[in-house]
Design an enzyme around this catalytic site. Sequence first.
Site, PDB file in Angstrom:
ATOM      1  N   GLU A   2      20.115  17.536  55.019  1.00  0.00           N
ATOM      2  CA  GLU A   2      19.313  17.832  56.093  1.00  0.00           C
ATOM      3  C   GLU A   2      19.929  17.438  57.354  1.00  0.00           C
ATOM      4  O   GLU A   2      19.822  18.112  58.460  1.00  0.00           O
ATOM      5  CB  GLU A   2      18.182  16.670  56.072  1.00  0.00           C
ATOM      6  CG  GLU A   2      17.180  16.810  54.948  1.00  0.00           C
ATOM      7  CD  GLU A   2      17.673  15.844  53.812  1.00  0.00           C
ATOM      8  OE1 GLU A   2      18.848  15.809  53.610  1.00  0.00           O
ATOM      9  OE2 GLU A   2      16.642  15.459  53.174  1.00  0.00           O
ATOM     10  N   ASP A  75      17.890  14.429  50.636  1.00  0.00           N
ATOM     11  CA  ASP A  75      17.555  12.991  50.475  1.00  0.00           C
ATOM     12  C   ASP A  75      16.955  12.662  48.961  1.00  0.00           C
ATOM     13  O   ASP A  75      16.396  13.859  48.476  1.00  0.00           O
ATOM     14  CB  ASP A  75      16.716  12.376  51.487  1.00  0.00           C
ATOM     15  CG  ASP A  75      17.445  12.094  52.866  1.00  0.00           C
ATOM     16  OD1 ASP A  75      18.575  12.319  52.913  1.00  0.00           O
ATOM     17  OD2 ASP A  75      16.605  12.055  54.016  1.00  0.00           O
ATOM     18  N   ASP A  77      14.482  11.514  47.497  1.00  0.00           N
ATOM     19  CA  ASP A  77      13.264  11.056  47.491  1.00  0.00           C
ATOM     20  C   ASP A  77      12.224  12.711  47.228  1.00  0.00           C
ATOM     21  O   ASP A  77      12.886  13.671  47.058  1.00  0.00           O
ATOM     22  CB  ASP A  77      12.617  10.348  48.572  1.00  0.00           C
ATOM     23  CG  ASP A  77      12.869  11.122  50.042  1.00  0.00           C
ATOM     24  OD1 ASP A  77      13.087  12.267  49.983  1.00  0.00           O
ATOM     25  OD2 ASP A  77      12.833  10.462  51.005  1.00  0.00           O
ATOM     26  N   GLU A  79      10.399  14.186  49.426  1.00  0.00           N
ATOM     27  CA  GLU A  79      10.626  15.087  50.469  1.00  0.00           C
ATOM     28  C   GLU A  79      12.054  15.756  50.370  1.00  0.00           C
ATOM     29  O   GLU A  79      12.059  16.916  50.587  1.00  0.00           O
ATOM     30  CB  GLU A  79      10.545  14.206  51.995  1.00  0.00           C
ATOM     31  CG  GLU A  79      10.295  15.362  52.861  1.00  0.00           C
ATOM     32  CD  GLU A  79       9.762  14.485  54.119  1.00  0.00           C
ATOM     33  OE1 GLU A  79       9.439  15.056  55.391  1.00  0.00           O
ATOM     34  OE2 GLU A  79       9.865  13.345  54.100  1.00  0.00           O
ATOM     35  N   TYR A 300      20.121   4.150  51.214  1.00  0.00           N
ATOM     36  CA  TYR A 300      19.177   4.745  51.758  1.00  0.00           C
ATOM     37  C   TYR A 300      18.001   4.141  52.083  1.00  0.00           C
ATOM     38  O   TYR A 300      17.413   2.953  51.502  1.00  0.00           O
ATOM     39  CB  TYR A 300      18.615   5.687  50.462  1.00  0.00           C
ATOM     40  CG  TYR A 300      17.723   6.770  50.904  1.00  0.00           C
ATOM     41  CD1 TYR A 300      17.943   7.594  51.996  1.00  0.00           C
ATOM     42  CD2 TYR A 300      16.398   6.892  50.339  1.00  0.00           C
ATOM     43  CE1 TYR A 300      17.046   8.694  52.166  1.00  0.00           C
ATOM     44  CE2 TYR A 300      15.566   7.923  50.696  1.00  0.00           C
ATOM     45  CZ  TYR A 300      15.797   8.706  51.676  1.00  0.00           C
ATOM     46  OH  TYR A 300      15.002   9.712  52.051  1.00  0.00           O
ATOM     47  N   ARG A 302      14.608   4.688  52.403  1.00  0.00           N
ATOM     48  CA  ARG A 302      13.152   4.743  52.172  1.00  0.00           C
ATOM     49  C   ARG A 302      13.269   4.302  50.732  1.00  0.00           C
ATOM     50  O   ARG A 302      13.421   5.267  49.761  1.00  0.00           O
ATOM     51  CB  ARG A 302      12.796   6.418  52.350  1.00  0.00           C
ATOM     52  CG  ARG A 302      12.767   6.873  53.797  1.00  0.00           C
ATOM     53  CD  ARG A 302      12.238   8.102  53.962  1.00  0.00           C
ATOM     54  NE  ARG A 302      12.116   8.596  55.538  1.00  0.00           N
ATOM     55  CZ  ARG A 302      13.204   9.185  56.120  1.00  0.00           C
ATOM     56  NH1 ARG A 302      14.199   9.335  55.288  1.00  0.00           N
ATOM     57  NH2 ARG A 302      12.941   9.419  57.361  1.00  0.00           N
ATOM     58  N   HIS A 347      16.831   3.795  44.218  1.00  0.00           N
ATOM     59  CA  HIS A 347      17.120   2.807  43.112  1.00  0.00           C
ATOM     60  C   HIS A 347      17.436   1.280  43.621  1.00  0.00           C
ATOM     61  O   HIS A 347      17.753   0.435  42.636  1.00  0.00           O
ATOM     62  CB  HIS A 347      18.070   3.459  41.844  1.00  0.00           C
ATOM     63  CG  HIS A 347      19.425   3.462  42.368  1.00  0.00           C
ATOM     64  ND1 HIS A 347      20.401   3.926  41.395  1.00  0.00           N
ATOM     65  CD2 HIS A 347      19.984   3.403  43.661  1.00  0.00           C
ATOM     66  CE1 HIS A 347      21.556   3.773  42.277  1.00  0.00           C
ATOM     67  NE2 HIS A 347      21.272   3.742  43.447  1.00  0.00           N
TER      68      HIS A 347
END
Length: 853
Positions: A2, A75, A77, A79, A300, A302, A347
Site C-alpha cells: 500500500e 498488510d 490483515d 483489509e 505490525y 493492528r 500474530h
Amino acid sequence: MESPAKAKTIKKYLGKDFEVLASYGHVRDLVPKEGAVDPKHHFAMKYQVVERNQKHVDAISRALKKAKSLFLATDPDREGEAISWHLYELLKAQGELEGKDVQRVVFYEITKNSVREAMASPRELSVDLVNAQQARRALDFLVGFNLSPLLWKKVRPGLSAGRVQSPALRMICEREDEIAAFVAREYWSIDAELEHSEQKFPGKLVEYQGAKVEQFSFTTEAHARDVERTLQGAAKGELTVLTVDRKQRKRNPAPPFTTSTLQQEAARKLGFSAQKTMRVAQQLYEGIDIGEGQVGLITYMRTDSLNLAQEAIGQIRDVIVQLYGQEGLAEEPRIYKTKSKNAQEAHEAIRPTAANVLPADIEKKMESDQFRLYALIWKRTVACQMAPAIFDTVAVDMLAGEDGPKRTVLRANGSTLVKPGYISVYQEGMDDVVQDDSDHVLPPMKEGDRVTLTGVVPTQHFTEPPPRFSEASLVKALEEYGIGRPSTYASIISTLRDRQYVDIESRRFTATDIGKIVSRFLTQYFTTYVDYDFTAKMEDSLDAVANGEQEWVPLLEKFWKPFIDLVNHTETSVSREEVAQARELGKDPASGKPMTVRMGRFGPFVQIGTKDDADKPRFAGLRPGQKMDAITHAEAIELFKLPRKLGTTAAGEEITANVGRFGPYVKYGAKYASLKTDDPYEITPERALEVIREKEIADANRLILDFPDAGIQVLNGRYGPYITDKARNAKIPKDRDPKALTLEECQTLLAAAPVRSFGKWGKKNGKAAAKGASAAGKTAKATPPAATAVVAAAGRKAKGASIGLAAKAAKAAASKKAPATAPAKESAKADAAPDAKRKTPLKSKKSSAKKKT
C-alpha cells in the site's frame, strides 16, 4: 504493497531483481451510490477504481508486462487481503495475469530477515479473509445508505449513521444521561493526625463503636462533629497499638501493547488522538532512516495478540541484563495470552523489531512524535520481561480508649518500595482513578506502643457523577463491549467529531444536541441495531467468516430483511415532530403562546406558538454554548431580542444585527456582513460600523474585473481568481493574467464550465442557474477561434478509467467464494473472485532475466 515508504524499505532488502511498487491504499471501492450492493442478487457488489489511485494501478500494470511474477505484499490483515484481491481482480480483468506467477506474501515486521522469510514461503490469497472484509464493507454500506437518508428526512441533512459508529455515540450519550440524572450524596470521613517517635503520620477511622466505618456511615456535619468529640474523649490524646500487619507485595508489569492499549496509553501519556497514534505507528512500521537506510522499527500495529516471538523475548532479556543488571530481569520469560476470543490476524503484540535499538540512540534521527511513540513502545515491551516491583507494606491498627464490643479503631497504612523492578522503566497509566494518598512511610511500631493523637479532622465529601469518556477510556469501553475492532476505533472517533455529534472539552467527549437527537432516535426506533450485544455478536460473526467457520451471504441475508423492513416502517410511521423531541419551556409572557425548544434542519431553536396557530410561529436559534437540555425559560426569552437595531450608516442605511441560516450577521440596507467573532446580542453600533467598513474593503479587494452589462465578474476567491456570472464559476488558466481577460474570453470560459449546483435548499437559484446556463450556451456558439484555445487550456482534465467486474452466477455468489460483483458491460468475461477450487498457480522459482513485481 500500500505505502511508498514501505515499498522503499522493502526494495532495499530484495535487491535489483525485484521492482517494488505501491498501490497507495485501496485500488477499488464500491460505487458511491445506491445499488452498489444488491441484496436481490446475493449481495453482488459493483466496484469502480479509486480515481486518485488509477495512475498507480497503471504503473503496476506497466511493470507487470516486463515481469515474470507478481507478489502481493499488502498488510497482513483482512483489509490488506482485500486490497490484494481487488488488485488481482483488476489485473485479471485486463488480461495481464496470463502466464504470470501470482503469489501472496505477508510479514509482520519490515526487517531483512522477516521480508526474506516471507518471500521464501508465499501462499495463496485467503478467500475467507476477503469474504470477511467484503461482508463488513457490505454491511457498513447497507446500514449507512439506508439509515443516513432517513436521518436527513427526519432530522436534518448531512447526518450519518453507522453499524459501529452509532453504538459508540449511544455510549457517549448514555454517559451524558447518567451525569444529568446524578444526584450528589454528602458523606464525611474522619481522619487523624498522629505522632510516634517524633515522626508525624496520618491515620483514619475504620471502626466506630464496634461497627465498620463505610462511605456513608456519617452523612451530616452534626454527626461527624459528634464522632470527633467522642473520639477525642475516648482517646484522651493517646492511642494504643492493637496490631501491626506486615506484608510484602509484588506488582507485575503490564503486557506488551495491542492496538487498543497502545491507543489508550498514547492518549494518557502523550496526549495523542487515536488517529494520530495510528498514523505515527504506521510510519514506524513502514520504515525510518536511522543512518542505515529505511528500516521498520516496530512490528505490525493492528493486532489483538499479546504474543511475543521467542527470538524477540531472548533479545529483550539480553538488553535488560545489559542496561539494568541481572536483578532487573524476571526469573522466567513471561508468556502473555490474549483474552480476546477473536484476536485479529497479526500474530504478535506491538514491539520494537530490535530491542537493542535504544530510543536515546535514535532520537535525533526521528521526528518528535515518532520518537515519543517509539520510546513508549520500547519501554512497555522491555518492562514486560523485567522483574516485579516489590513493596513492603504495613497496616497498624490503633485503639482509642478501651477494647470491647463498642471499641473505636483507627488505622495507618505504610508502603515502601524495596525493589523497583520494571517501575524503573515503565508504569502503566490509569483512567479516572482516585489517588490513594493513605500510603506513607511509618515509624517502627509494635503492639502495645503508645501513639500521640494530635488532632481529629472531619472532612466533608460529595459523591461525583461518572466521568465523561476520554479517548483512552472510550477505546477501552469499546473493546470491553466488543464494539468494532481496535483498528477501526480511530476512524469511529474521527467520524463522531466530523459529524459534530460530539465536542471535546478538557480532553473529554460531550454529546452535542444533534448527537443526542440522533442517538435517541436510533435507540428508540432501531434499538436492536445500536444494541451493544448485537454489535459485538455481529463482530464475532464476521470473525467466524474470516476463520472459514461461517458463510458470508447467509450472514447478510439474516441481517438484511428485518433491517430494511424496519427502515421502511420508520420512514412512513414516524413524523419529524416526533423525532425533533421538543421540550416545553413555558409560556411567552407577551403572547401567552407556548415556548418549546427543538431541533430543526439548521440546528436547535426555540419556537413561540405552534403550526396550528393563525399567526405564523416565531423562531430563534440557540446561542453558542447553549444546550437544548439545559436552556431555561428566561434564557429563551432573551433570544427573541433579535433583530437589534443599531442605528444607521453615513448613507442613512439602517443597521441591524441578527442570526440567519449561515450564522450571525450585520445588515445595512440590502447588504450583509458576517460576524466572525462578535455576538449579535452584544455588538455595539460603533463595532457594527467597523465590521461594515471591513466588509466594504474586502469586497473592493475581491473584485478584479466587472462587466456589468453582461453580468460577469472576475473575482478573487478562497482558492484564487475565478470568473462568475452567478450561474457558473470558471477557473482561469494559469498562463492567463486575470486582469487582462476580455469579456469574450470570460464568456468562452464560462460556457465550458459546469452549471453551479445549489443543492436541495437552492431551488430558486437552481432555476436561475439553468436559465443562465442556457444563455451561456447561446454565447458559446459565437465564441471566436482565439478564445477557443483558452477554453481548451482550461477544460483539460485527467480521466480516470473505472473498471466494472461481472458477477458470477447466483449459485457461485452464494457459495464459499469471494464476493460477487454486480454485472457490468465493460467486462462481461471477468470473474468476481478467485475461484476457491481453482487455486492461484504457485510456480517454482526459476532463474530469469525478467524482473519480478
